[in-house]
Scaffold this motif. Structure first.
Motif, PDB file in Angstrom:
ATOM      1  N   GLY A  18       0.782  -1.233   0.000  1.00 41.12           N
ATOM      2  CA  GLY A  18       0.000   0.000   0.000  1.00 41.12           C
ATOM      3  C   GLY A  18       0.808   1.275   0.000  1.00 41.12           C
ATOM      4  N   THR A  19       2.127   1.184  -0.038  1.00 45.71           N
ATOM      5  CA  THR A  19       2.940   2.396  -0.010  1.00 45.71           C
ATOM      6  C   THR A  19       2.751   3.202  -1.288  1.00 45.71           C
ATOM      7  OG1 THR A  19       4.818   1.149  -0.890  1.00 45.71           O
ATOM      8  CG2 THR A  19       4.694   1.419   1.502  1.00 45.71           C
ATOM      9  N   THR A  20       2.632   4.490  -1.137  1.00 46.34           N
ATOM     10  CA  THR A  20       2.481   5.365  -2.294  1.00 46.34           C
ATOM     11  C   THR A  20       2.931   6.765  -1.913  1.00 46.34           C
ATOM     12  OG1 THR A  20       0.950   6.082  -4.029  1.00 46.34           O
ATOM     13  CG2 THR A  20       0.099   6.051  -1.782  1.00 46.34           C
ATOM     14  N   VAL A  49      -8.485   2.396 -15.391  1.00 46.08           N
ATOM     15  CA  VAL A  49      -8.468   1.777 -14.064  1.00 46.08           C
ATOM     16  C   VAL A  49      -7.080   1.937 -13.463  1.00 46.08           C
ATOM     17  CG1 VAL A  49      -8.504  -0.437 -12.853  1.00 46.08           C
ATOM     18  CG2 VAL A  49     -10.321   0.131 -14.475  1.00 46.08           C
ATOM     19  N   ASP A  50      -7.033   2.457 -12.239  1.00 44.36           N
ATOM     20  CA  ASP A  50      -5.804   2.458 -11.454  1.00 44.36           C
ATOM     21  C   ASP A  50      -5.913   1.283 -10.499  1.00 44.36           C
ATOM     22  OD1 ASP A  50      -3.460   3.032 -10.184  1.00 44.36           O
ATOM     23  OD2 ASP A  50      -4.159   4.861  -9.189  1.00 44.36           O
ATOM     24  N   LEU A  51      -5.274   0.186 -10.870  1.00 44.97           N
ATOM     25  CA  LEU A  51      -5.420  -1.069 -10.130  1.00 44.97           C
ATOM     26  C   LEU A  51      -4.397  -1.156  -9.006  1.00 44.97           C
ATOM     27  CD1 LEU A  51      -6.883  -3.831  -9.990  1.00 44.97           C
ATOM     28  CD2 LEU A  51      -5.130  -4.715 -11.538  1.00 44.97           C
ATOM     29  N   GLY A  52      -4.887  -1.332  -7.778  1.00 43.95           N
ATOM     30  CA  GLY A  52      -3.994  -1.437  -6.635  1.00 43.95           C
ATOM     31  C   GLY A  52      -3.331  -0.118  -6.303  1.00 43.95           C
ATOM     32  N   TYR A  53      -4.125   0.947  -6.171  1.00 45.74           N
ATOM     33  CA  TYR A  53      -3.573   2.289  -5.986  1.00 45.74           C
ATOM     34  C   TYR A  53      -2.931   2.500  -4.615  1.00 45.74           C
ATOM     35  CZ  TYR A  53      -8.169   2.940  -3.799  1.00 45.74           C
ATOM     36  OH  TYR A  53      -9.291   2.802  -3.020  1.00 45.74           O
ATOM     37  N   GLY A  54      -3.241   1.630  -3.652  1.00 48.27           N
ATOM     38  CA  GLY A  54      -2.546   1.696  -2.369  1.00 48.27           C
ATOM     39  C   GLY A  54      -3.341   2.333  -1.252  1.00 48.27           C
ATOM     40  N   ALA A  55      -2.627   2.715  -0.201  1.00 48.97           N
ATOM     41  CA  ALA A  55      -3.270   3.205   1.017  1.00 48.97           C
ATOM     42  C   ALA A  55      -3.824   4.613   0.873  1.00 48.97           C
ATOM     43  CB  ALA A  55      -2.275   3.158   2.177  1.00 48.97           C
ATOM     44  N   ALA A  56      -3.370   5.351  -0.129  1.00 49.63           N
ATOM     45  CA  ALA A  56      -3.869   6.699  -0.402  1.00 49.63           C
ATOM     46  C   ALA A  56      -4.184   6.811  -1.886  1.00 49.63           C
ATOM     47  CB  ALA A  56      -2.836   7.743   0.020  1.00 49.63           C
ATOM     48  N   ILE A  79      -9.232   0.857  -8.172  1.00 54.16           N
ATOM     49  CA  ILE A  79      -9.687  -0.437  -7.648  1.00 54.16           C
ATOM     50  C   ILE A  79      -8.667  -0.958  -6.646  1.00 54.16           C
ATOM     51  CG2 ILE A  79     -10.147  -2.850  -8.246  1.00 54.16           C
ATOM     52  CD1 ILE A  79     -11.390  -1.907 -10.828  1.00 54.16           C
ATOM     53  N   GLU A  80      -9.168  -1.332  -5.471  1.00 60.99           N
ATOM     54  CA  GLU A  80      -8.322  -1.857  -4.398  1.00 60.99           C
ATOM     55  C   GLU A  80      -8.959  -3.104  -3.802  1.00 60.99           C
ATOM     56  OE1 GLU A  80      -5.959  -2.251  -2.318  1.00 60.99           O
ATOM     57  OE2 GLU A  80      -4.475  -0.891  -3.182  1.00 60.99           O
ATOM     58  N   ILE A  81      -8.106  -4.062  -3.449  1.00 61.17           N
ATOM     59  CA  ILE A  81      -8.590  -5.307  -2.867  1.00 61.17           C
ATOM     60  C   ILE A  81      -8.846  -5.177  -1.365  1.00 61.17           C
ATOM     61  CG2 ILE A  81      -6.371  -6.350  -2.262  1.00 61.17           C
ATOM     62  CD1 ILE A  81      -7.450  -8.923  -3.674  1.00 61.17           C
ATOM     63  N   ASP A  82      -8.296  -4.123  -0.762  1.00 63.80           N
ATOM     64  CA  ASP A  82      -8.468  -3.863   0.663  1.00 63.80           C
ATOM     65  C   ASP A  82      -9.657  -2.928   0.858  1.00 63.80           C
ATOM     66  OD1 ASP A  82      -8.359  -3.006   3.293  1.00 63.80           O
ATOM     67  OD2 ASP A  82      -6.188  -2.805   3.328  1.00 63.80           O
ATOM     68  N   PRO A  83     -10.762  -3.396   1.440  1.00 68.43           N
ATOM     69  CA  PRO A  83     -11.954  -2.540   1.599  1.00 68.43           C
ATOM     70  C   PRO A  83     -11.682  -1.274   2.397  1.00 68.43           C
ATOM     71  CG  PRO A  83     -12.472  -4.833   2.076  1.00 68.43           C
ATOM     72  CD  PRO A  83     -10.984  -4.752   1.953  1.00 68.43           C
ATOM     73  N   ALA A  84     -10.772  -1.335   3.371  1.00 67.73           N
ATOM     74  CA  ALA A  84     -10.475  -0.145   4.163  1.00 67.73           C
ATOM     75  C   ALA A  84      -9.856   0.953   3.301  1.00 67.73           C
ATOM     76  CB  ALA A  84      -9.534  -0.510   5.313  1.00 67.73           C
ATOM     77  N   ARG A  85      -9.054   0.574   2.316  1.00 69.45           N
ATOM     78  CA  ARG A  85      -8.444   1.560   1.425  1.00 69.45           C
ATOM     79  C   ARG A  85      -9.500   2.198   0.525  1.00 69.45           C
ATOM     80  NH1 ARG A  85      -3.118  -2.042  -0.325  1.00 69.45           N
ATOM     81  NH2 ARG A  85      -2.202  -2.148   1.787  1.00 69.45           N
ATOM     82  N   VAL A  86     -10.473   1.414   0.112  1.00 70.13           N
ATOM     83  CA  VAL A  86     -11.564   1.956  -0.702  1.00 70.13           C
ATOM     84  C   VAL A  86     -12.359   2.962   0.123  1.00 70.13           C
ATOM     85  CG1 VAL A  86     -13.630   1.422  -2.034  1.00 70.13           C
ATOM     86  CG2 VAL A  86     -11.678  -0.153  -2.075  1.00 70.13           C
ATOM     87  N   ALA A  87     -12.684   2.605   1.353  1.00 65.52           N
ATOM     88  CA  ALA A  87     -13.432   3.510   2.226  1.00 65.52           C
ATOM     89  C   ALA A  87     -12.669   4.804   2.462  1.00 65.52           C
ATOM     90  CB  ALA A  87     -13.736   2.811   3.554  1.00 65.52           C
ATOM     91  N   ALA A  88     -11.353   4.708   2.636  1.00 66.27           N
ATOM     92  CA  ALA A  88     -10.547   5.897   2.876  1.00 66.27           C
ATOM     93  C   ALA A  88     -10.473   6.803   1.650  1.00 66.27           C
ATOM     94  CB  ALA A  88      -9.134   5.488   3.295  1.00 66.27           C
ATOM     95  N   ALA A  89     -10.628   6.212   0.462  1.00 68.57           N
ATOM     96  CA  ALA A  89     -10.542   6.991  -0.782  1.00 68.57           C
ATOM     97  C   ALA A  89     -11.865   7.642  -1.167  1.00 68.57           C
ATOM     98  CB  ALA A  89     -10.069   6.095  -1.929  1.00 68.57           C
ATOM     99  N   LYS A  90     -12.969   7.133  -0.662  1.00 64.06           N
ATOM    100  CA  LYS A  90     -14.294   7.616  -1.070  1.00 64.06           C
ATOM    101  C   LYS A  90     -14.458   9.134  -0.961  1.00 64.06           C
ATOM    102  CE  LYS A  90     -16.678   3.999  -2.490  1.00 64.06           C
ATOM    103  NZ  LYS A  90     -17.351   3.965  -3.822  1.00 64.06           N
ATOM    104  N   PRO A  91     -13.931   9.789   0.090  1.00 65.58           N
ATOM    105  CA  PRO A  91     -14.097  11.253   0.160  1.00 65.58           C
ATOM    106  C   PRO A  91     -13.450  12.010  -0.998  1.00 65.58           C
ATOM    107  CG  PRO A  91     -13.511  10.371   2.320  1.00 65.58           C
ATOM    108  CD  PRO A  91     -13.334   9.251   1.325  1.00 65.58           C
ATOM    109  N   TYR A  92     -12.570  11.371  -1.737  1.00 64.65           N
ATOM    110  CA  TYR A  92     -11.897  12.033  -2.845  1.00 64.65           C
ATOM    111  C   TYR A  92     -12.648  11.874  -4.168  1.00 64.65           C
ATOM    112  CZ  TYR A  92      -7.971  12.462   0.375  1.00 64.65           C
ATOM    113  OH  TYR A  92      -7.176  12.774   1.454  1.00 64.65           O
TER     114      TYR A  92
END
Length: 271
Positions: A18-20, A49-56, A79-92
């Motif tokens: 998830g590093t970015t 598609v930005d696949l596996g965009y990471g923690a941010a 697109i991220e396989i980690d649901p927490a990363r998707v939730a964190a990105a939603k505000p953007y």
């Protein structure tokens, strides 16, 4: 009786570290915007598609900005396989930019096929033997004029190597660097994509190419007095006499060099 809910399909793949960093993928993005511009302008559905965009979500935000310099209504789905990363990105999320949970199956609503899938620093954790299967799966999701760009870069985007694939499979490989900090072209070896990172050994084509790259760079040393860019351009012109270089000075000036993929493919015969 309670209604049954539809079964939830588990995304294909594994979470990355998830590093970015902001601007990490600028070299890849600019290359995509330049070389894939025609297909982007022609497309009836310019979605990437930005696949596996990471923690941010920075890389997805930046990809949209750069694609929109070519096509004003381009869209990007991170697109991220980690649901927490998707939730964190939603505000953007905003017009043209959304985020979804998924993996190598590349889930897009309505059966949409992306014009571009960018998978940067995603396959590093996989085994070399898994690469072809992942490539085939991702290429199978592309639109007819689509492009898969898969590769690896360092943490701040100074050195980057990526493979470009169409629906039919791999086409080219590109080496890109911030020339002012480049000691020798073989410094890029540590950023080879997973398909080649373990092939940089005597007898393999990629090893022979990096050897010749270094030799041409050394021979072009006098041009370094003009600039590192002029030295790179001279190096690329020299390499073109022995290797299938497919780009020219316009891209070389950006610190890039692109070759036909078969020349460096795993198991290729060293020159």
């Amino acid at each position: 009786m309670a209604a049954r809910t539809a079964p939830q399909h588990r995304p294909i793949g594994s979470a990355t570290r998830g590093t970015t960093n902001p601007n990490r993928l600028r070299r890849m993005d600019r290359w995509i915007a330049a070389t894939h511009a025609g297909a982007l302008r022609r497309s009836a559905d310019p979605v990437a598609v930005d696949l596996g965009y990471g923690a941010a979500p920075w890389t997805a935000v930046e990809l949209l900005q750069r694609l929109r310099t070519v096509r004003g209504d381009a869209q990007v789905v991170g697109i991220e396989i980690d649901p927490a990363r998707v939730a964190a990105a939603k505000p953007y999320e905003r017009d043209g930019l959304s985020f979804a949970h998924g993996g190598f199956e590349v889930p897009l609503p309505g059966g949409r096929r992306p014009l571009l899938i960018r998978a940067a620093n995603v396959l590093r954790q996989y085994d070399e033997g898994q690469v072809e299967e992942v490539w085939a799966r991702l290429c199978g999701r592309l639109a007819p004029d689509g492009l898969l760009v898969e590769g690896t870069c360092d943490e701040i985007g100074r050195r980057h190597v990526w493979v470009t694939l169409g629906p039919e499979g791999p086409r080219t490989i590109t080496f890109a660097a911030r020339l002012g900090s480049l000691g020798a072209p073989s410094d890029l070896a540590e950023r080879l994509p997973k398909a080649l990172i373990h092939r940089n050994v005597p007898g393999e084509a990629v090893h022979a190419f990096l050897r010749d790259f270094d030799r041409a760079w050394a021979a072009a040393a006098p041009y370094g007095a003009l600039s590192a860019r002029q030295r790179w351009i001279r190096t690329a012109a020299s390499l073109r006499t022995a290797w299938p270089v497919v780009d020219g000075p316009a891209r070389w000036r950006q610190g890039e060099l692109t070759l036909s993929w078969p020349a460096l493919a795993p198991g290729g015969i060293a020159q």
